[in-house]
Design an enzyme around this catalytic site. Structure first.
Site, short mmCIF file in Angstrom:
data_model
loop_
_atom_site.label_atom_id
_atom_site.label_comp_id
_atom_site.label_asym_id
_atom_site.label_seq_id
_atom_site.Cartn_x
_atom_site.Cartn_y
_atom_site.Cartn_z
CE LYS A 168 -1.71 1.93 3.96
NZ LYS A 168 -1.57 3.38 4.05
CG ASN A 169 2.22 2.81 3.53
OD1 ASN A 169 1.08 3.17 3.25
ND2 ASN A 169 2.60 2.53 4.76
NE ARG B 126 -5.99 9.24 7.75
CZ ARG B 126 -7.14 9.84 7.95
NH1 ARG B 126 -7.34 11.06 7.51
NH2 ARG B 126 -8.10 9.25 8.60
CB CYS C 213 -4.28 10.57 11.26
SG CYS C 213 -4.03 8.83 11.30
NE ARG D 76 -0.24 10.34 9.04
CZ ARG D 76 -0.40 9.18 8.42
NH1 ARG D 76 -1.55 8.55 8.52
NH2 ARG D 76 0.56 8.66 7.69
N PRO D 77 1.92 16.08 10.99
CG PRO D 77 3.79 16.44 12.34
CD PRO D 77 2.58 15.58 12.21
CB ILE D 78 3.20 17.99 5.85
CG1 ILE D 78 2.30 19.22 5.78
CG2 ILE D 78 2.37 16.72 5.82
CD1 ILE D 78 1.76 19.46 4.39
CG ASP D 79 7.33 20.07 10.42
OD1 ASP D 79 6.55 19.13 10.65
OD2 ASP D 79 8.51 20.08 10.81
CD GLN D 80 11.40 18.46 9.11
OE1 GLN D 80 12.48 18.50 8.53
NE2 GLN D 80 11.07 19.32 10.06
CG ASP E 206 2.56 1.52 9.51
OD1 ASP E 206 2.19 2.38 10.33
OD2 ASP E 206 2.95 1.80 8.35
NE ARG F 41 -7.10 4.75 4.70
CZ ARG F 41 -6.16 5.08 5.58
NH1 ARG F 41 -6.45 5.23 6.84
NH2 ARG F 41 -4.92 5.29 5.21
N1 EPU Z 1 6.80 14.18 11.01
C1 EPU Z 1 7.03 15.50 11.31
N2 EPU Z 1 7.05 16.40 10.28
C2 EPU Z 1 6.87 16.03 8.99
C3 EPU Z 1 6.62 14.69 8.70
C4 EPU Z 1 6.60 13.77 9.73
O1 EPU Z 1 7.20 15.86 12.46
O2 EPU Z 1 6.91 16.90 8.12
C5 EPU Z 1 6.79 13.19 12.11
C6 EPU Z 1 5.45 12.53 12.28
O3 EPU Z 1 4.61 13.26 13.14
C7 EPU Z 1 5.83 11.18 12.85
C8 EPU Z 1 7.18 10.88 12.20
O4 EPU Z 1 7.66 12.13 11.73
O5 EPU Z 1 6.00 11.31 14.22
C9 EPU Z 1 7.16 9.91 11.04
O6 EPU Z 1 6.21 10.34 10.06
P1 EPU Z 1 6.35 9.97 8.52
O7 EPU Z 1 6.40 11.21 7.74
O8 EPU Z 1 7.44 8.97 8.32
O9 EPU Z 1 4.95 9.28 8.25
P2 EPU Z 1 4.10 9.33 6.94
O10 EPU Z 1 5.00 9.39 5.76
O11 EPU Z 1 3.03 10.33 7.04
C10 EPU Z 1 4.16 6.77 6.49
C11 EPU Z 1 3.15 5.69 6.34
C12 EPU Z 1 2.50 5.39 7.68
C13 EPU Z 1 3.60 5.00 8.67
C14 EPU Z 1 4.68 6.07 8.73
C15 EPU Z 1 5.86 5.69 9.59
C16 EPU Z 1 2.42 6.10 4.08
C17 EPU Z 1 1.33 6.53 3.19
N3 EPU Z 1 2.14 6.12 5.39
O12 EPU Z 1 3.44 7.91 6.97
O13 EPU Z 1 1.69 4.26 7.44
O14 EPU Z 1 3.04 4.81 9.94
O15 EPU Z 1 5.16 6.37 7.41
O16 EPU Z 1 6.46 4.53 9.08
O17 EPU Z 1 3.48 5.73 3.64
C18 EPU Z 1 -0.19 2.87 7.71
O18 EPU Z 1 0.16 2.29 6.67
O19 EPU Z 1 -1.07 2.43 8.48
C19 EPU Z 1 0.47 4.12 8.07
C20 EPU Z 1 -0.03 4.95 8.94
#
Ligand code: EPU
Length: 439
Positions: free
Chosen positions: A22-23, A93, A117, A122-126, A305, A397
């Site tokens: 999925k991811n 998401r 969520c 789920r921040p995206i600041d990075q 996960d 999902r």
């Molecule tokens: N984070 C920040 N700022 C950012 C981005 C992330 O602080 O800009 C923090 C998040 O709050 C979290 C950590 O960094 O604490 C990791 O977040 P990451 O960005 O790696 O997560 P994601 O890309 O949004 C993906 C998977 C998630 C999985 C996480 C961690 C996808 C679509 N989703 O999410 O999968 O939990 O990586 O491995 O790839 C799931 O499949 O059930 C799922 C939630």
């Protein structure tokens, strides 16, 4: 509304075939936007996230067509809209990948925040910091993220947290940028590598994916590609745990065992027998397993996960387990549901203490999110009596026909329609396409 009804205490045995990840799918599909050509993506899981994403792509003028259940043709030659509104992305998401892909190709993108969520913000600041470093102006207002640039120019970007989403999104934005981008402290997950491999198959120049430094040399344009995505490590892990919790003998097939190392190691530490082949793992257990301590970490650490499913297994282990969630702030909410099944758990912030019990007992429980739902299924498989799992849409999902796979392993599980409000079965969405192809 649909529910999963599970009569527990059936020993699972047999082979389970794992679908595409999925991811990886939710990153590779938007990545095809960068091509201005036709891409064929194979081995996609037929799950709601993939269907919703392909529909959201159509809104942009991309033509997506399922050639069969697991193969999507993506024609990105006639994109005429750079805006993905809330209505079309609210269910996905990972819609933020549309931002990196559109920005990379058109230097402009507007994508709605997909909403919160169930396990926290789920921040995206990075992601934003990286887009800005590449030269984009990013504004967040009225629930939309707007990014625009005259030119994108490669640079060095250090990620403050290891983020799968930011790593992939910045690769998407940087492949067509001028010059070289270096991503430091990058995520190393298999789906990061898979997305880089797909982009390289389209003519991108990305090196180092799978390590914490990724180097992207911008190219002028990308071309179409036919690409097969990797198997889903989390689906595989979920079924391995289903085998272990029912004291069964389950072989997960069509996988990359290397991606499963942290899960395999923990199952072995608990006393399960794990046999590994080139593309399969077999998990056998003949009694209650032992407790362990566990901490979630970015890859190659134990995946967050898999944390809920593993907690379900630990809830019936011998002894006390300590589980530390270090990736997400708030991923223990489902413990309240696990307790309804008889688990003995105490949660304190990011730490859960699980006192193993001899037996869980059936109850009605809710799937609070995708993996929480998977944990409820796993726990119900071991519980005495018949459990009913509500909010099955979260499970759909991310898992393709989980109940069909479990049934073929010997589980007593069925999907039940419980109210007059009928959901259109997912099969029906695909039927017209398949009929057209068959004729
Ligand atoms: N984070 C920040 N700022 C950012 C981005 C992330 O602080 O800009 C923090 C998040 O709050 C979290 C950590 O960094 O604490 C990791 O977040 P990451 O960005 O790696 O997560 P994601 O890309 O949004 C993906 C998977 C998630 C999985 C996480 C961690 C996808 C679509 N989703 O999410 O999968 O939990 O990586 O491995 O790839 C799931 O499949 O059930 C799922 C939630």
């Amino acid at each position: 509304m649909e529910q999963l009804w599970i009569k527990g205490e059936r020993r699972l045995q047999g082979d389970a075939f794992i679908n595409g990840a999925k991811n990886a799918a939710v990153a590779v599909i938007p990545a095809a936007i960068l091509a201005n050509d036709i891409c064929i993506i194979e081995n996609l899981p037929y799950i709601d996230d993939v269907i919703s994403l392909s529909e959201a792509m159509n809104e942009l003028g991309v033509k997506t067509e399922f050639l069969d259940r697991h193969t999507l043709r993506i024609d990105s030659r006639n994109i005429n809209n750079f805006q993905a509104v809330y209505e079309s992305v609210k269910k996905i998401r990972a819609s933020y990948y549309l931002l990196g892909a559109l920005l990379g190709r058109y230097k402009q993108a507007e994508v709605a925040f997909p909403g919160g969520c169930n396990f926290g913000v789920r921040p995206i600041d990075q992601h934003i910091k990286g887009f800005e470093a590449l030269g984009a102006e990013v504004i967040v207002e009225h629930g939309m993220i707007r990014a625009k640039a005259d030119r994108l120019i490669g640079t060095s970007i250090y990620l403050d947290v290891v983020s799968v989403g930011a790593t992939i999104n910045l690769m998407l934005a940087a492949v067509l940028a001028e010059g070289t981008t270096i991503l430091e402290n990058a995520a190393k997950e298999p789906h990061v590598v898979d997305t880089a491999n797909f982009l390289n198959s389209m003519g991108a120049n990305i090196k180092g994916a799978g390590t914490d430094v990724i180097r992207i040399i911008g190219v002028e344009k990308l071309h179409g590609s036919t690409y097969m995505i990797i198997p889903d490590q989390i689906e595989a892990g979920t079924l391995m745990i289903a085998g272990a919790i029912t004291q069964g003998d389950v072989k997960v097939c069509n996988i990359i065992p290397k991606h499963m190392e942290s899960v395999t190691a923990k199952l072995q530490e608990m006393g399960a027998e794990v046999i590994e082949g080139d593309d399969f793992i077999r998990v056998r257990s003949t009694g209650r397993l032992n407790s362990i301590h566990l901490k979630t970490l970015p890859y190659p650490g134990f995946p967050t996960d898999m944390q809920p499913q593993m907690s379900a297994l630990l809830s019936v282990a011998k002894g006390t387990s300590i589980i530390t969630e270090s990736v997400w702030e708030n991923r223990f909410q489902y413990m309240s549901e696990l307790k309804r099944l008889g688990a003995q758990v105490k949660v304190e912030g990011r730490v859960a203490v699980v006192e193993g019990v001899e037996r869980l007992s059936a109850a009605e429980v809710s799937a609070l999110d995708l993996r929480a739902g998977a944990a409820m299924v796993v726990a119900a498989l071991a519980a005495q009596g018949e459990s009913k799992i509500t909010n099955v849409q979260y499970i759909d999902r991310g898992y393709e026909e989980l109940e069909v796979k479990l049934r073929s392993l010997g589980a007593d599980i069925r999907r039940v329609q419980v109210s007059s409000e009928k959901k259109v079965p997912r099969q029906r969405i695909l039927e017209p396409v398949l009929e057209k192809k068959i004729i």
